[in-house]
Design a protein around this motif. Structure first.
Motif, PDB file in Angstrom:
ATOM      1  N   VAL A   1       6.184  10.428  -1.973  1.00 55.60           N
ATOM      2  CA  VAL A   1       5.556   8.518  -2.151  1.00 55.60           C
ATOM      3  C   VAL A   1       6.054   7.880  -0.720  1.00 55.60           C
ATOM      4  CG1 VAL A   1       6.235   6.887  -3.735  1.00 55.60           C
ATOM      5  CG2 VAL A   1       5.799   8.952  -4.431  1.00 55.60           C
ATOM      6  N   MET A   2       5.354   6.860  -0.465  1.00 56.20           N
ATOM      7  CA  MET A   2       5.297   6.853   0.887  1.00 56.20           C
ATOM      8  C   MET A   2       5.090   5.130   1.354  1.00 56.20           C
ATOM      9  SD  MET A   2       3.105   9.517   3.695  1.00 56.20           S
ATOM     10  CE  MET A   2       4.059  10.479   2.849  1.00 56.20           C
ATOM     11  N   PRO A   3       5.240   4.461   1.732  1.00 57.07           N
ATOM     12  CA  PRO A   3       4.820   3.388   1.363  1.00 57.07           C
ATOM     13  C   PRO A   3       3.668   3.647   2.843  1.00 57.07           C
ATOM     14  CG  PRO A   3       6.909   3.111   3.115  1.00 57.07           C
ATOM     15  CD  PRO A   3       6.666   4.517   2.315  1.00 57.07           C
ATOM     16  N   LEU A   4       2.583   2.312   2.516  1.00 60.56           N
ATOM     17  CA  LEU A   4       1.621   3.004   3.625  1.00 60.56           C
ATOM     18  C   LEU A   4       1.697   1.121   4.463  1.00 60.56           C
ATOM     19  CD1 LEU A   4      -1.402   4.638   2.728  1.00 60.56           C
ATOM     20  CD2 LEU A   4      -0.010   5.308   4.204  1.00 60.56           C
ATOM     21  N   GLN A   5       1.585   1.299   5.633  1.00 66.47           N
ATOM     22  CA  GLN A   5       1.455  -0.254   6.794  1.00 66.47           C
ATOM     23  C   GLN A   5       0.351  -0.709   6.349  1.00 66.47           C
ATOM     24  OE1 GLN A   5       2.827  -0.014  10.857  1.00 66.47           O
ATOM     25  NE2 GLN A   5       4.214   1.061  10.267  1.00 66.47           N
ATOM     26  N   GLU A   6      -0.496  -1.716   5.994  1.00 64.77           N
ATOM     27  CA  GLU A   6      -1.941  -1.699   6.360  1.00 64.77           C
ATOM     28  C   GLU A   6      -3.083  -1.581   7.066  1.00 64.77           C
ATOM     29  OE1 GLU A   6      -1.655  -6.559   5.423  1.00 64.77           O
ATOM     30  OE2 GLU A   6      -3.895  -6.841   5.391  1.00 64.77           O
ATOM     31  N   LYS A   7      -1.897  -1.573   8.513  1.00 64.45           N
ATOM     32  CA  LYS A   7      -3.336  -1.124   9.640  1.00 64.45           C
ATOM     33  C   LYS A   7      -3.566   0.697   8.898  1.00 64.45           C
ATOM     34  CE  LYS A   7       0.164   0.740  12.525  1.00 64.45           C
ATOM     35  NZ  LYS A   7       0.776   1.011  14.070  1.00 64.45           N
ATOM     36  N   HIS A   8      -2.761   1.586   8.659  1.00 64.36           N
ATOM     37  CA  HIS A   8      -2.799   2.180   7.483  1.00 64.36           C
ATOM     38  C   HIS A   8      -3.804   2.632   6.772  1.00 64.36           C
ATOM     39  CE1 HIS A   8       2.175   3.520   8.564  1.00 64.36           C
ATOM     40  NE2 HIS A   8       0.579   3.323  10.431  1.00 64.36           N
ATOM     41  N   TRP A   9      -3.953   2.129   6.289  1.00 70.55           N
ATOM     42  CA  TRP A   9      -4.595   1.519   4.694  1.00 70.55           C
ATOM     43  C   TRP A   9      -6.049   1.698   5.023  1.00 70.55           C
ATOM     44  CZ3 TRP A   9      -4.589   2.661  -0.798  1.00 70.55           C
ATOM     45  CH2 TRP A   9      -5.080   2.093  -1.230  1.00 70.55           C
TER      46      TRP A   9
ATOM     47  N   LYS B   1      -2.013  -0.454  -4.617  1.00 67.52           N
ATOM     48  CA  LYS B   1      -2.960   0.222  -4.168  1.00 67.52           C
ATOM     49  C   LYS B   1      -2.255   0.970  -3.638  1.00 67.52           C
ATOM     50  CE  LYS B   1      -7.647  -2.780  -4.360  1.00 67.52           C
ATOM     51  NZ  LYS B   1      -7.235  -2.414  -5.639  1.00 67.52           N
ATOM     52  N   ALA B   2      -2.437   2.218  -4.563  1.00 67.61           N
ATOM     53  CA  ALA B   2      -2.324   4.017  -3.573  1.00 67.61           C
ATOM     54  C   ALA B   2      -2.669   4.551  -3.471  1.00 67.61           C
ATOM     55  CB  ALA B   2      -0.959   4.121  -4.735  1.00 67.61           C
ATOM     56  N   PHE B   3      -3.140   5.368  -2.606  1.00 65.68           N
ATOM     57  CA  PHE B   3      -4.252   6.603  -2.374  1.00 65.68           C
ATOM     58  C   PHE B   3      -3.919   7.475  -3.353  1.00 65.68           C
ATOM     59  CE2 PHE B   3      -5.097   4.926   2.462  1.00 65.68           C
ATOM     60  CZ  PHE B   3      -6.588   4.257   1.888  1.00 65.68           C
TER      61      PHE B   3
ATOM     62  N   TYR C   1       1.050  -1.088   0.153  1.00 67.12           N
ATOM     63  CA  TYR C   1       0.386   0.031   0.368  1.00 67.12           C
ATOM     64  C   TYR C   1       1.131   0.853  -0.163  1.00 67.12           C
ATOM     65  CZ  TYR C   1      -3.889  -3.399   1.442  1.00 67.12           C
ATOM     66  OH  TYR C   1      -4.372  -4.010   1.477  1.00 67.12           O
ATOM     67  N   TRP C   2       0.310   2.804  -0.611  1.00 65.81           N
ATOM     68  CA  TRP C   2       1.052   3.541  -1.068  1.00 65.81           C
ATOM     69  C   TRP C   2      -0.218   4.550  -0.820  1.00 65.81           C
ATOM     70  CZ3 TRP C   2       6.423   2.488  -1.552  1.00 65.81           C
ATOM     71  CH2 TRP C   2       6.598   1.086  -1.843  1.00 65.81           C
ATOM     72  N   LEU C   3       1.005   6.081  -0.882  1.00 62.05           N
ATOM     73  CA  LEU C   3       0.565   7.175  -0.631  1.00 62.05           C
ATOM     74  C   LEU C   3       1.068   8.029  -1.793  1.00 62.05           C
ATOM     75  CD1 LEU C   3      -1.703   9.180   1.492  1.00 62.05           C
ATOM     76  CD2 LEU C   3       0.631  10.015   0.814  1.00 62.05           C
ATOM     77  N   MET C   4       0.677   8.472  -2.460  1.00 68.32           N
ATOM     78  CA  MET C   4       1.375   9.518  -3.787  1.00 68.32           C
ATOM     79  C   MET C   4       0.643  11.157  -3.866  1.00 68.32           C
ATOM     80  SD  MET C   4       1.594   6.392  -6.338  1.00 68.32           S
ATOM     81  CE  MET C   4       3.019   7.149  -7.852  1.00 68.32           C
ATOM     82  N   LYS C   5       0.682  12.201  -3.760  1.00 69.76           N
ATOM     83  CA  LYS C   5       1.089  12.903  -3.727  1.00 69.76           C
ATOM     84  C   LYS C   5       1.380  13.315  -4.897  1.00 69.76           C
ATOM     85  CE  LYS C   5       3.050  14.097   1.078  1.00 69.76           C
ATOM     86  NZ  LYS C   5       3.543  14.816   1.587  1.00 69.76           N
ATOM     87  N   SER C   6       0.129  14.838  -5.187  1.00 70.52           N
ATOM     88  CA  SER C   6      -0.019  15.440  -6.037  1.00 70.52           C
ATOM     89  C   SER C   6      -0.647  17.387  -5.934  1.00 70.52           C
ATOM     90  CB  SER C   6      -0.726  14.764  -7.444  1.00 70.52           C
ATOM     91  OG  SER C   6      -0.818  15.850  -8.514  1.00 70.52           O
ATOM     92  N   GLU C   7      -0.157  18.033  -6.415  1.00 68.80           N
ATOM     93  CA  GLU C   7      -0.717  18.500  -6.820  1.00 68.80           C
ATOM     94  C   GLU C   7      -2.038  19.377  -7.653  1.00 68.80           C
ATOM     95  OE1 GLU C   7       1.450  22.743  -6.342  1.00 68.80           O
ATOM     96  OE2 GLU C   7       2.671  22.063  -5.127  1.00 68.80           O
TER      97      GLU C   7
END
Length: 157
Positions: A136-144, A47-49, A3-9
DNA sequence: GCCAACGTTGGC
DNA sequence: GCCAACGTTGGC
């Protein structure tokens, strides 16, 4: 699966823009830590937010999936790409990598960062820690799952 | 627009 | 290898 989180403006690329294309090369990342995640760790099916930063509504806008694993960012080789062009990089020894992402779902509204910060499960997540600038950062399953649950509670899904 | 936090650059 | 100067990120 990771799981990931990716930022964009959103003023340059938003979840609405993503929804209108088959897939999107996540180009222009010029940070080594983020580069390493995309080059080494992101796999097809992850998957990524999609996170909207520097915007009127700051927070998570929806979900996407990784459809192509890391490969050299072509914009680094092209002088016409201006800011993204990196004369110190070469095709033989590329410096910057990207992945292709695909739209999965948009939340009905942005899930605000201020709400996400209230989740105790997120205390050890880079997103909520001060001074974090990782795009771009990894997320733990519990975060997701904590974020998904919050989105459901707020009827954003 | 402000500014704190952080990353990068380059002189030494 | 150190570190000051500078540039960027990103929330507020």
């Amino acid at each position: 699966m990771n799981y990931w989180l990716m930022k964009s403006e959103p003023s340059s690329f938003s979840i609405d823009d993503l929804q209108q294309v088959d897939f999107e090369p996540w180009d222009g990342v010029r940070n080594y830590q983020a580069r390493n995640f995309m080059r080494d760790d992101m796999k097809v099916g992850d998957k990524a937010f999609f996170y909207h930063s520097n915007a009127k509504k700051i927070g998570i806008a929806g979900v996407m999936s990784i459809v192509k694993a890391g490969y050299p960012d072509p914009t680094q080789f092209n002088p016409e790409c201006g800011y993204y062009y990196d004369p110190k990089s070469s095709e033989e020894n590329p410096r910057w990598y990207l992945v292709d992402v695909c739209f999965e779902q948009a939340f009905h509204d942005i899930l605000p960062l201020s709400e996400i910060k209230k989740l105790p499960e997120l205390d050890d997540c880079p997103l909520t820690q001060k001074g974090n600038r990782l795009s771009v950062m990894p997320l733990q399953e519990k975060h997701w799952h904590a974020i998904i649950t919050l989105a459901q509670q707020k009827q954003l899904i």
